[in-house]
Design an enzyme around this catalytic site. Structure first.
Site, PDB file in Angstrom:
ATOM      1  N   ASN A  60       0.620   5.836  -0.999  1.00  0.00           N
ATOM      2  CA  ASN A  60      -0.210   6.981  -1.364  1.00  0.00           C
ATOM      3  C   ASN A  60       0.639   8.068  -2.006  1.00  0.00           C
ATOM      4  O   ASN A  60       1.836   8.192  -1.725  1.00  0.00           O
ATOM      5  CB  ASN A  60      -0.867   7.596  -0.117  1.00  0.00           C
ATOM      6  CG  ASN A  60      -1.714   6.624   0.646  1.00  0.00           C
ATOM      7  OD1 ASN A  60      -2.683   6.090   0.129  1.00  0.00           O
ATOM      8  ND2 ASN A  60      -1.351   6.389   1.903  1.00  0.00           N
ATOM      9  N   HIS A  80       3.495  24.763   4.673  1.00  0.00           N
ATOM     10  CA  HIS A  80       3.224  25.392   5.969  1.00  0.00           C
ATOM     11  C   HIS A  80       1.948  24.838   6.594  1.00  0.00           C
ATOM     12  O   HIS A  80       1.117  25.575   7.123  1.00  0.00           O
ATOM     13  CB  HIS A  80       3.174  26.911   5.805  1.00  0.00           C
ATOM     14  CG  HIS A  80       4.468  27.474   5.310  1.00  0.00           C
ATOM     15  ND1 HIS A  80       5.458  27.930   6.149  1.00  0.00           N
ATOM     16  CD2 HIS A  80       4.954  27.591   4.051  1.00  0.00           C
ATOM     17  CE1 HIS A  80       6.491  28.325   5.426  1.00  0.00           C
ATOM     18  NE2 HIS A  80       6.205  28.130   4.146  1.00  0.00           N
ATOM     19  N   HIS A 110       5.209  22.805  11.407  1.00  0.00           N
ATOM     20  CA  HIS A 110       6.109  23.029  10.280  1.00  0.00           C
ATOM     21  C   HIS A 110       7.172  24.053  10.630  1.00  0.00           C
ATOM     22  O   HIS A 110       7.034  24.840  11.573  1.00  0.00           O
ATOM     23  CB  HIS A 110       5.328  23.481   9.037  1.00  0.00           C
ATOM     24  CG  HIS A 110       4.688  24.821   9.174  1.00  0.00           C
ATOM     25  ND1 HIS A 110       3.404  24.988   9.659  1.00  0.00           N
ATOM     26  CD2 HIS A 110       5.141  26.072   8.897  1.00  0.00           C
ATOM     27  CE1 HIS A 110       3.101  26.279   9.663  1.00  0.00           C
ATOM     28  NE2 HIS A 110       4.134  26.963   9.212  1.00  0.00           N
ATOM     29  N   ALA A 122       0.862  -1.187   0.000  1.00  0.00           N
ATOM     30  CA  ALA A 122       0.000   0.000   0.000  1.00  0.00           C
ATOM     31  C   ALA A 122       0.891   1.227   0.000  1.00  0.00           C
ATOM     32  O   ALA A 122       1.916   1.276   0.692  1.00  0.00           O
ATOM     33  CB  ALA A 122      -0.899   0.008   1.226  1.00  0.00           C
ATOM     34  N   HIS A 155      10.783  32.210   3.337  1.00  0.00           N
ATOM     35  CA  HIS A 155       9.323  32.299   3.454  1.00  0.00           C
ATOM     36  C   HIS A 155       8.857  33.751   3.475  1.00  0.00           C
ATOM     37  O   HIS A 155       7.722  34.038   3.093  1.00  0.00           O
ATOM     38  CB  HIS A 155       8.888  31.572   4.729  1.00  0.00           C
ATOM     39  CG  HIS A 155       7.429  31.671   5.056  1.00  0.00           C
ATOM     40  ND1 HIS A 155       6.437  31.466   4.133  1.00  0.00           N
ATOM     41  CD2 HIS A 155       6.797  31.956   6.237  1.00  0.00           C
ATOM     42  CE1 HIS A 155       5.258  31.607   4.706  1.00  0.00           C
ATOM     43  NE2 HIS A 155       5.440  31.920   5.978  1.00  0.00           N
TER      44      HIS A 155
END
Length: 258
Positions: free
Chosen positions: A62, A69, A73, A60, A79
């Site tokens: 994903n 953010h 985080h 499995a 930024h």
């Protein structure tokens, strides 16, 4: 016995405890939302690739979509416009991401006033009581706000005037930015600035001053109440996203039991 062998032994026998400061990241994790006309980031979503089925009978996995953010985080200097010529998240030296923790506890004040602001006088009072901030330290601002994390509405705490969450004043942010011993500033709230920081001068001063001074932000921390005021160590593990302005991170504290 080597230092690392001693650390391994202390972790094994429990004399050093690992405290996870990370908010579990899911599609329900609160994410900062800016008002119009500003664009917003996304939270977490998972798209299955296979799940023990015909296209992947024994495995499995994903695909992940997540904003830099989202959740707990790290904010890198690039930024914010004041740090636009600074480091992206992949360029931050690992040595800056491990260091001593100091905890500024203003839980009572934040309970009484959700817009409570940390001022230079609070930081100077901490130093008078506990000594100068140690080199390469991370200042963790304890407000008790993480107890609201089960409800996005309570966590963001917004009304017609916008969010109401504790933070740091413009003077306080400048004080932190000017102290070379500080590497980062961590909070329990959704962002490193106060909810009303859009009305400050300068606006969003924690971002403006700290990221412009090659210091880093941490948000949405949990279990801060388990930390001593001084004496613990922090490890911050963001993804080294090339050119990234930030990254979801796993954050741990190493706490020595007395």
């Amino acid at each position: 016995m080597s230092v690392l062998s001693g650390l391994a032994g202390a972790l094994a026998d429990g004399s050093i405890q690992l405290v996870d400061l990370t908010t579990p990241l899911s599609s329900e994790t609160p994410v900062l939302s800016l008002p119009d006309p500003f664009a917003n980031t996304v939270g977490l979503s998972l798209s299955p690739v296979s799940h023990y089925d015909q296209v992947g009978p024994a495995w499995a996995w994903n695909d992940v979509s997540v904003g830099e953010h989202a959740g707990t985080h790290l904010d890198a200097p690039v930024h914010w416009i004041s740090g636009k010529d600074g480091k992206s998240v992949d360029e931050i030296e690992p040595s800056r991401l491990v260091g001593p923790l100091v905890v500024i506890d203003k839980t009572t004040e934040a309970e009484q006033n959700p817009d409570f602001l940390l001022e230079p006088e609070d930081l100077e009072a901490w130093e008078r009581e506990h000594g100068a901030f140690p080199a390469n330290c991370w200042v963790i601002y304890r407000t008790g706000w993480s107890c609201r994390g089960g409800s996005t509405a309570d966590f963001i705490n917004a009304d017609g005037a916008g969010p109401h969450t504790p933070g740091v004043s413009a003077r306080g942010a400048k004080w932190l930015a000017e102290h070379d011993s500080i590497s980062g500033f961590g909070v329990e709230t959704v962002g490193i600035d106060a909810g009303q920081a859009g009305t400050f001068d300068p606006v969003f001063p924690a971002h403006e001053y700290l990221l412009g001074a090659d210091k880093y932000g941490l948000t949405s921390l949990r279990n801060v109440e388990k930390l001593p005021v001084v004496g613990a160590m922090i490890t911050v593990a963001p993804l080294p996203i090339v050119g990234g302005t930030g990254s979801p991170a796993r954050v741990y504290a190493l706490v020595e039991r007395s």
